[in-house]
Scaffold this active site. Structure first.
Site, PDB file in Angstrom:
ATOM      1  N   HIS A 179      26.376  33.522  39.278  1.00 48.06           N
ATOM      2  CA  HIS A 179      27.417  33.858  40.261  1.00 48.06           C
ATOM      3  C   HIS A 179      26.884  34.898  41.232  1.00 48.06           C
ATOM      4  O   HIS A 179      25.785  35.413  41.055  1.00 48.06           O
ATOM      5  CB  HIS A 179      28.716  34.293  39.578  1.00 48.06           C
ATOM      6  CG  HIS A 179      28.656  35.614  38.852  1.00 48.06           C
ATOM      7  ND1 HIS A 179      27.907  35.803  37.716  1.00 48.06           N
ATOM      8  CD2 HIS A 179      29.259  36.811  39.105  1.00 48.06           C
ATOM      9  CE1 HIS A 179      28.067  37.048  37.284  1.00 48.06           C
ATOM     10  NE2 HIS A 179      28.871  37.686  38.127  1.00 48.06           N
TER      11      HIS A 179
ATOM     12  N   HIS B 222      27.571  38.015  42.268  1.00 50.98           N
ATOM     13  CA  HIS B 222      27.610  39.483  42.225  1.00 50.98           C
ATOM     14  C   HIS B 222      26.203  40.098  42.325  1.00 50.98           C
ATOM     15  O   HIS B 222      25.235  39.559  41.790  1.00 50.98           O
ATOM     16  CB  HIS B 222      28.307  39.972  40.952  1.00 50.98           C
ATOM     17  CG  HIS B 222      29.801  39.795  41.007  1.00 50.98           C
ATOM     18  ND1 HIS B 222      30.602  39.755  39.893  1.00 50.98           N
ATOM     19  CD2 HIS B 222      30.631  39.642  42.063  1.00 50.98           C
ATOM     20  CE1 HIS B 222      31.861  39.596  40.265  1.00 50.98           C
ATOM     21  NE2 HIS B 222      31.919  39.519  41.574  1.00 50.98           N
TER      22      HIS B 222
ATOM     23  N   ASP C 277      24.724  42.535  40.926  1.00 47.38           N
ATOM     24  CA  ASP C 277      23.964  42.849  39.706  1.00 47.38           C
ATOM     25  C   ASP C 277      23.378  41.582  39.059  1.00 47.38           C
ATOM     26  O   ASP C 277      22.731  41.666  38.011  1.00 47.38           O
ATOM     27  CB  ASP C 277      24.813  43.656  38.705  1.00 47.38           C
ATOM     28  CG  ASP C 277      26.007  42.904  38.156  1.00 47.38           C
ATOM     29  OD1 ASP C 277      26.713  42.249  38.954  1.00 47.38           O
ATOM     30  OD2 ASP C 277      26.246  42.953  36.933  1.00 47.38           O
ATOM     31  N   HIS C 278      23.569  40.425  39.707  1.00 51.58           N
ATOM     32  CA  HIS C 278      22.995  39.164  39.215  1.00 51.58           C
ATOM     33  C   HIS C 278      22.022  38.525  40.204  1.00 51.58           C
ATOM     34  O   HIS C 278      21.214  37.692  39.815  1.00 51.58           O
ATOM     35  CB  HIS C 278      24.116  38.178  38.861  1.00 51.58           C
ATOM     36  CG  HIS C 278      25.014  38.702  37.772  1.00 51.58           C
ATOM     37  ND1 HIS C 278      25.015  38.209  36.494  1.00 51.58           N
ATOM     38  CD2 HIS C 278      25.897  39.735  37.769  1.00 51.58           C
ATOM     39  CE1 HIS C 278      25.876  38.893  35.752  1.00 51.58           C
ATOM     40  NE2 HIS C 278      26.419  39.834  36.505  1.00 51.58           N
TER      41      HIS C 278
ATOM     42  N   HIS D 271      35.959  34.646  36.589  1.00 52.77           N
ATOM     43  CA  HIS D 271      35.345  35.932  36.976  1.00 52.77           C
ATOM     44  C   HIS D 271      35.085  35.896  38.483  1.00 52.77           C
ATOM     45  O   HIS D 271      35.483  36.796  39.215  1.00 52.77           O
ATOM     46  CB  HIS D 271      34.061  36.129  36.182  1.00 52.77           C
ATOM     47  CG  HIS D 271      33.315  37.385  36.506  1.00 52.77           C
ATOM     48  ND1 HIS D 271      33.778  38.630  36.166  1.00 52.77           N
ATOM     49  CD2 HIS D 271      32.126  37.581  37.140  1.00 52.77           C
ATOM     50  CE1 HIS D 271      32.903  39.546  36.586  1.00 52.77           C
ATOM     51  NE2 HIS D 271      31.896  38.935  37.172  1.00 52.77           N
TER      52      HIS D 271
ATOM     53  N   ASP E  76      28.837  36.330  33.448  1.00 52.64           N
ATOM     54  CA  ASP E  76      29.937  37.257  33.156  1.00 52.64           C
ATOM     55  C   ASP E  76      31.204  36.502  32.765  1.00 52.64           C
ATOM     56  O   ASP E  76      32.313  36.985  33.009  1.00 52.64           O
ATOM     57  CB  ASP E  76      30.227  38.140  34.386  1.00 52.64           C
ATOM     58  CG  ASP E  76      29.144  39.175  34.629  1.00 52.64           C
ATOM     59  OD1 ASP E  76      28.209  39.285  33.811  1.00 52.64           O
ATOM     60  OD2 ASP E  76      29.240  39.871  35.666  1.00 52.64           O
TER      61      ASP E  76
ATOM     62  N   HIS F 230      25.738  40.976  29.952  1.00 56.84           N
ATOM     63  CA  HIS F 230      25.958  42.417  29.745  1.00 56.84           C
ATOM     64  C   HIS F 230      26.000  42.761  28.256  1.00 56.84           C
ATOM     65  O   HIS F 230      26.471  41.965  27.442  1.00 56.84           O
ATOM     66  CB  HIS F 230      27.273  42.881  30.385  1.00 56.84           C
ATOM     67  CG  HIS F 230      27.261  42.880  31.880  1.00 56.84           C
ATOM     68  ND1 HIS F 230      26.851  43.964  32.627  1.00 56.84           N
ATOM     69  CD2 HIS F 230      27.588  41.916  32.773  1.00 56.84           C
ATOM     70  CE1 HIS F 230      26.944  43.671  33.916  1.00 56.84           C
ATOM     71  NE2 HIS F 230      27.391  42.432  34.035  1.00 56.84           N
TER      72      HIS F 230
HETATM   73 FE    FE Z   1      27.737  41.385  36.009  1.00 57.42          FE
HETATM   74 ZN    ZN Z   2      29.857  39.637  37.762  1.00 54.31          ZN
END
Ligand code: FE
Ligand code: ZN
Length: 259
Positions: free
Chosen positions: A52, A54, A56-57, A108, A133, A171
């Site tokens: 996805h 985001h 942090d990905h 998410h 996530d 995570h």
């Molecule tokens: Fe994340």
């Molecule tokens: Zn995420």
């Protein structure tokens, strides 16, 4: 095939699997831990998988492109900087000889996808699931772009996979999730036993992942919305409904404020 969880940021894992020569990474939010691992293990980067949009990905992708010798795969319906091989529900990809089916798991984010390995008949280990996530050990992602009904359906699709499936979440939230699971189901011995096991792992600096789907079905309250104790706990939080989606929505909101 070797599987490695590369810690990134405060609590992310960038999953890397390799055959000794070539590697694939999943959700590289940061390039540095990936470049370190590629150099340390003398691996070439064959592909990147993204679940996805985001940061942090996906944040590490631009810095990895010069090293990348294959495609970046990602969700068709999310805004991710290309070039990107855009994947739809049900499509299959092959990387390093492993076959993965793409599963749409909105909730998410609106276009979130998961990668479920098509079980190799001779493989000693369970099939891999990269679920970003959406599914965490003993928990699930926050609902940012979708509805509770969507997230519940998405988790239903993942939990229908084989019990031996190795759940590779993005995570390390397991201990906090297990504290919540224990609040939902104080009488669930599997939750307490797994919390003890995970505390020991974390004290040794080890990841609590991958989990297995069979274990998640016993400890993850978000996969247990039809269990009488979970329904009762959700109702004690003031939810009026009794359907699994009502129970799921109540749990998710309770978890959002749980400390
Ligand atoms: Fe994340
Ligand atoms: Zn995420």
């Amino acid at each position: 095939m070797d599987l490695v969880a590369l810690p990134a940021f405060a609590d992310n894992y960038i999953w890397l699997f390799h055959d000794g020569a070539q590697a694939v990474v999943v959700d590289p939010g940061d390039a540095a831990p990936v470049l370190d691992a590629l150099d340390r293990l003398h691996l070439r980067l064959a592909a990147i998988l993204v679940t996805h949009h985001h940061a942090d990905h996906v944040g590490g992708i631009p810095a990895l492109r010069p090293r990348l010798q294959g495609p970046v795969y990602g969700p068709a319906r999310e805004d991710i900087e290309g070039p990107l091989q855009r994947l739809h529900d049900g499509e299959q990809i092959e990387v390093l000889g492993l076959h993965f089916t793409v599963i749409d798991v909105p909730g998410h984010t609106a276009g979130h996808i998961a990668y479920a390995q098509v079980a190799a008949p001779q493989a000693p280990d369970g099939p891999l699931l990269f679920c970003g996530d959406t599914l965490f050990s003993a928990g699930c992602g926050r609902i940012f772009e979708g509805t509770a009904a969507q997230m519940h359906a998405s988790l239903g699709r993942l939990s229908a996979l084989s019990g031996q499936t190795r759940v590779c979440s993005a995570h390390e939230y397991t201990l906090a999730n297990l504290a919540f699971a224990a609040a939902v189901e104080p009488a669930n011995d599997a939750v307490h036993a797994h919390a003890q096991h995970c505390r020991a792992l974390r004290e040794q600096g080890q990841p609590t992942l991958p989990s297995t789907l069979a274990l998640e079905l016993r400890i993850n309250p978000f996969l247990r919305c039809s269990e009488p104790d979970v329904i009762a706990a959700a109702r004690a939080q003031g939810t009026a409904g009794r359907t699994p989606v009502d129970v799921f929505a109540a749990l998710r909101e309770w978890k959002n404020r749980f400390r």
